[in-house]
Design an enzyme around this catalytic site. Sequence first.
Site, short mmCIF file in Angstrom:
data_model
loop_
_atom_site.label_atom_id
_atom_site.label_comp_id
_atom_site.label_asym_id
_atom_site.label_seq_id
_atom_site.Cartn_x
_atom_site.Cartn_y
_atom_site.Cartn_z
CB VAL A 17 -0.97 0.00 1.20
CG1 VAL A 17 -1.70 1.32 1.32
CG2 VAL A 17 -1.97 -1.15 1.07
CG ASP A 21 8.95 -0.96 5.78
OD1 ASP A 21 7.86 -0.96 5.18
OD2 ASP A 21 9.30 -1.89 6.54
CD GLN A 69 -5.12 -13.09 11.72
OE1 GLN A 69 -5.53 -12.77 10.62
NE2 GLN A 69 -5.92 -13.37 12.72
NE ARG A 117 -10.74 -9.79 12.46
CZ ARG A 117 -11.77 -9.36 11.74
NH1 ARG A 117 -12.75 -10.17 11.44
NH2 ARG A 117 -11.83 -8.12 11.32
CG ASP A 136 -14.98 1.32 2.29
OD1 ASP A 136 -15.09 0.16 2.68
OD2 ASP A 136 -14.01 2.05 2.63
NE ARG A 163 -12.75 -1.53 -2.71
CZ ARG A 163 -12.07 -1.97 -1.65
NH1 ARG A 163 -12.63 -1.97 -0.45
NH2 ARG A 163 -10.85 -2.41 -1.80
CG HIS A 180 -21.72 13.77 -5.97
ND1 HIS A 180 -21.65 14.12 -7.30
CD2 HIS A 180 -20.78 14.52 -5.34
CE1 HIS A 180 -20.72 15.04 -7.45
NE2 HIS A 180 -20.17 15.30 -6.28
CG HIS A 217 -11.98 0.45 5.63
ND1 HIS A 217 -12.39 0.41 4.33
CD2 HIS A 217 -10.83 -0.26 5.68
CE1 HIS A 217 -11.53 -0.28 3.61
NE2 HIS A 217 -10.57 -0.71 4.42
CB THR A 234 -6.89 -4.18 -1.93
OG1 THR A 234 -6.80 -3.42 -0.72
CG2 THR A 234 -7.90 -5.28 -1.74
N1 LIG Z 1 -7.64 1.70 4.98
C1 LIG Z 1 -7.74 1.09 3.80
O1 LIG Z 1 -8.60 1.46 2.98
C2 LIG Z 1 -6.78 -0.02 3.48
C3 LIG Z 1 -6.79 -0.66 2.24
C4 LIG Z 1 -5.85 -1.66 2.00
C5 LIG Z 1 -4.93 -2.03 3.00
N2 LIG Z 1 -4.98 -1.39 4.21
C6 LIG Z 1 -4.06 -1.73 5.30
O2 LIG Z 1 -2.80 -1.12 5.06
C7 LIG Z 1 -1.81 -1.82 5.82
C8 LIG Z 1 -0.61 -2.12 4.92
O3 LIG Z 1 -0.96 -3.09 3.95
P1 LIG Z 1 0.17 -3.66 2.96
O4 LIG Z 1 -0.52 -4.57 2.01
O5 LIG Z 1 1.00 -2.54 2.46
O6 LIG Z 1 1.05 -4.53 3.98
P2 LIG Z 1 2.58 -4.89 3.85
O7 LIG Z 1 2.84 -6.01 4.78
O8 LIG Z 1 2.94 -5.05 2.40
O9 LIG Z 1 3.33 -3.56 4.38
C9 LIG Z 1 3.35 -3.19 5.72
C10 LIG Z 1 4.74 -2.66 5.98
O10 LIG Z 1 4.78 -2.08 7.28
C11 LIG Z 1 6.12 -2.26 7.74
N3 LIG Z 1 6.18 -2.04 9.19
C12 LIG Z 1 5.73 -2.84 10.20
N4 LIG Z 1 5.98 -2.26 11.38
C13 LIG Z 1 6.58 -1.06 11.13
C14 LIG Z 1 7.03 -0.01 11.94
N5 LIG Z 1 6.95 -0.05 13.28
N6 LIG Z 1 7.59 1.07 11.35
C15 LIG Z 1 7.70 1.14 10.01
N7 LIG Z 1 7.27 0.15 9.18
C16 LIG Z 1 6.71 -0.92 9.73
C17 LIG Z 1 6.46 -3.67 7.32
O11 LIG Z 1 7.87 -3.89 7.31
C18 LIG Z 1 5.84 -3.72 5.93
O12 LIG Z 1 6.76 -3.41 4.92
C19 LIG Z 1 -2.49 -3.07 6.36
O13 LIG Z 1 -2.86 -2.84 7.71
C20 LIG Z 1 -3.73 -3.19 5.48
O14 LIG Z 1 -4.77 -3.92 6.11
C21 LIG Z 1 -5.87 -0.40 4.46
#
Ligand SMILES: NC(=O)c1ccc[n+]([C@@H]2O[C@H](COP(=O)([O-])OP(=O)(O)OC[C@H]3O[C@@H](n4cnc5c(N)ncnc54)[C@H](O)[C@@H]3O)[C@@H](O)[C@H]2O)c1
Length: 323
Positions: free
Chosen positions: A19, A40, A87, A93, A153, A156, A173, A180, A236
């Site tokens: 993301v 990171d 996880q 969870r 959302d 979407r 709109h 979420h 995603t």
């Molecule tokens: N809000 C939304 O609409 C939405 C949509 C999609 C995903 N997400 C969420 O976004 C988050 C990231 O998803 P992702 O697919 O990129 O996961 P990912 O595992 O690819 O990336 C997460 C990153 O965070 C890093 N990380 C962990 N602890 C850290 C810290 N203390 N400091 C700095 N970096 C740290 C990890 O090394 C990893 O690279 C997840 O929680 C996911 O559920 C939210």
Amino acid sequence: MNSELWKPRKVVIVGAGAVGSTFAYALAQSGLADEIGLLDANHELALGQVLDLAHGQAIFPPVHIPEAQAADFADAHLIVITAGSKQRPGESRLALLQRNAKIIQDIMDEIVRQNSSAIVLLVSNPVDVLTYVAQKRSGWPRGRVLGSGTVLDSARFRHLLAQHCDVDVHNVHAYILGEHGDSELAAWSMTHMAGMPIEQYCAICEQCDDWAKSRREIAEAVKHSAYHIIDYKGATWFAVGLALTRIAAAILRNQNSVLTVSAVLEGEYGLSGVSLGVPCLVSQKGIERILEAKLTPDEQSALNRSAAVLREMITQLDLPGPG
Ligand SMILES: NC(=O)c1ccc[n+]([C@@H]2O[C@H](COP(=O)([O-])OP(=O)(O)OC[C@H]3O[C@@H](n4cnc5c(N)ncnc54)[C@H](O)[C@@H]3O)[C@@H](O)[C@H]2O)c1
């Protein structure tokens, strides 16, 4: 230009995974930021993403993309947190939530320690609970700490409505409110197509025979769309990267855009002690104003239920106080 007067629009992205890096890519293409720092816990991942993106600098609008350090929080305009832990086998969870809440608290502590004047945008899931945790931990005015909420959302929802009615999505709109997640709700009373309330447009639409059934199906499809993508490809990242770019634009360009970001409520919609997606004016101050729409009694009840789900998660958390 006098270089002493010029301040780069700086965004720091914490978490350079799927993301965070997709957001960095979309933001770089948008030309909204002068500097995009990636930070990171996995230093090599951050370096790899920075190098990969840097090779596009001849093609992107001008933008500097370095690996960020905690010190970069100080003069950032916007800090976007996508950091999170996955996880572990056998982990509940709640245990995962507990771990991620601790990660967010530690990041917020560092941001506060750096005396940052940034707006902080939470993305890590469960985003509404973590937004609440982050805002409380910081002690900052609630408008400065917001979550991506139901912006994705709502996008979407608009896409599915546009497809169903065969109308350009830009003429639709529509807003998803609440968590979420599974308890979110479609705010049908706020849905407009071609400037008309949806029920009025429906009379001239000619695209379906049973609107009541279609309505239910569309709202369910929005709720389940992330699950389908996760089934196909594991997670995603594209649409959320774009949704974050949209929120970043509202903040960096001071746009007063109406977006359903996750906001800590203090009595709005009759709710408090929770953060969830509601329509807000988003500007350089973060949340400039929470807009209180007049929902139908059914919609208000659904919003109350969504808030109850989130409050339950917050109550279950066992978090240390400010350290
Ligand atoms: N809000 C939304 O609409 C939405 C949509 C999609 C995903 N997400 C969420 O976004 C988050 C990231 O998803 P992702 O697919 O990129 O996961 P990912 O595992 O690819 O990336 C997460 C990153 O965070 C890093 N990380 C962990 N602890 C850290 C810290 N203390 N400091 C700095 N970096 C740290 C990890 O090394 C990893 O690279 C997840 O929680 C996911 O559920 C939210």
